[in-house]
Design an enzyme around this catalytic site. Sequence first.
Site, PDB file in Angstrom:
ATOM      1  CG  ASP A 119      -0.619  13.155   2.707  1.00  0.00           C
ATOM      2  OD1 ASP A 119      -1.066  14.307   2.545  1.00  0.00           O
ATOM      3  OD2 ASP A 119      -1.341  12.130   2.723  1.00  0.00           O
TER       4      ASP A 119
HETATM    5  C1  SPV Z   1      -4.703   9.754   0.232  1.00  0.00           C
HETATM    6  O1  SPV Z   1      -4.612   8.980  -0.716  1.00  0.00           O
HETATM    7  O2  SPV Z   1      -4.032  10.785   0.310  1.00  0.00           O
HETATM    8  C2  SPV Z   1      -5.599   9.461   1.325  1.00  0.00           C
HETATM    9  C3  SPV Z   1      -5.891   8.096   1.637  1.00  0.00           C
HETATM   10  O3  SPV Z   1      -6.001  10.362   2.000  1.00  0.00           O
HETATM   11  S1  SPV Z   1      -4.764   7.617   2.797  1.00  0.00           S
HETATM   12  O4  SPV Z   1      -3.456   7.862   2.302  1.00  0.00           O
HETATM   13  O5  SPV Z   1      -5.051   6.231   3.006  1.00  0.00           O
HETATM   14  O6  SPV Z   1      -5.007   8.404   3.994  1.00  0.00           O
HETATM   15 MG    MG Z   2      -4.966  12.133   1.768  1.00  0.00          MG
END
Ligand code: SPV
Ligand code: MG
Length: 541
Positions: free
Chosen positions: A54
């Site tokens: 991510d």
């Molecule tokens: C996501 O679900 O991508 C978020 C929340 O941004 S977190 O992963 O907690 O950052």
């Molecule tokens: Mg996120």
Amino acid sequence: MDGKSALRARLAQPGPLLVMGAHNGLSARLVREAGFDAVWASGFEISASHGVPDANILTMTDNLWAARQMVPAGLPVIADCDNGYGNAINVIHMVRAYEGEGIAAVCIEDNIFPKRCSFYAGVARELSPIEEHAGKIKACLDTRRSDDFLVIARTEALIAGWGMEEALRRGRAYADAGADLVLIHSKSKDAREVLEFARRWDRPAPLVCVPTIYKTTTADELAAAGFKVVIFANHGLRAAIQAMRSTFTTLRREQRCASVEDRIVPLEDVYELIGVPRMKAEEQSYLPAGGAPVGAVILAAAPSPGLGELTQDRPKAMLDIKGKPLLQRQVEALNEAGIKEISVVVGWQKDAVDLPNLQRYDATGSEGEAASLMCAEAVLGRRTVVLYGDILFDGEVVKRLLQTEGDIVLVVDRSSTERPGRDLVHTTNGIADDGRMLAGQRRDTLERIGVDLPGANGEWIGMLMLTPAGAQALRDAWHARARQGGQAPVHEAPSLARASLPDLLQALRDEGHPIHTIDTYKGWMEVDTFEDYRRAWSLVR
Ligand code: SPV
Ligand code: MG
């Protein structure tokens, strides 16, 4: 009501909104099924489901593509848009695209581009300047077409270790820039941080939190502290990983599907979730009858003593006619009429039936044609053309048959009524009053069918069409007799086992089932004798 109006309306109601993370259309449907208020199109989940971190590796278009799959689930979709995929100019493009796809809200965080997931330990982390992020929020508000399209501003100040004062400064700046809601994120193991933030919050914009790490705190406790929206961000994906891992491990070890049957959902559950029942109803409402899938069953199980040595080592269907077996010519004519799913019922010299792509049913030991057809009853659940394996015909005949209304429709040749030993018919109207006939124009109703039929006005060519309802009636007629032992005569046949198709059709007709016919005037031939066979050679190209 569309998603964004529904979300705005729900925000005006008391109590916290419970929002669940998803990464595709299926998981969004499960979120709805569980009773949540909205779906969180989670960047974490969407990235992970693509097998990448991510970290702005997926593009805006990738994320939007995933989020738009969630809209039909019927819940408002809140899209996690990371840092807006660039600066305010990128954000303008982003808001147009997301609002255009029916997303209810976007959330942008003050991470720089490229971002890093809030939870990845030991990776470089930097925040964009407050003014820059406030500028992105303003760009969102000025670009959205509807005020119901909500803009959530998220600060990562606590995640980055920049402290509570900086977090509040940022939250306030984004609220003052016009953000509809403010998300304060934290990776602290308890909720004290976010609870303090909420206690000190002094702007009207409601607060949002993501209690992934402070996991023992309930939504009610967070709501009591002032949070209006609680997002369970990634539990669907993590649950799926655990379930897949254990299922795959077991299957790899056991190597048979039954070993995991008790831990997976039935196929029907999947069908229900993705709307297969609705698709079936829509097919019935909107697809023309001719467009529905049609199958064919060719009956080629019987020996054919009339052709002597020619058919000693093969059924008639495999007789060579100018370099191609009769059966292949049939398959080509059916294909030409759009029928691709073809079954053949074999019996006598079945190994000689060696054409590819045919579903085979073995009727060895069956005496009558009706019994042969019943060997293939598993494929009669869709519209089906049933034909004898010894007829040559034009594809046009099949096309016209497919266009005819009726649950059971027979093709009838009006040009010959005098041929002994053939399947003759008597229909209600027969030939037109003026004695003329236009081939294929007339739909008529069958009165009688049989070999011994004085006053016949046509000959059945050995081809009929069954709808699923027509096939069901035929199967019911067969099974009802079979249950009673099958010893009683069926029309001209001494027993059920020896019944021909005309015998069973006449029995059905006598029980009140309408059977229809369409006319042809030649356009086909049967290969039953040496004379027929010679004629077939001279007629085909
Ligand atoms: C996501 O679900 O991508 C978020 C929340 O941004 S977190 O992963 O907690 O950052
Ligand atoms: Mg996120």
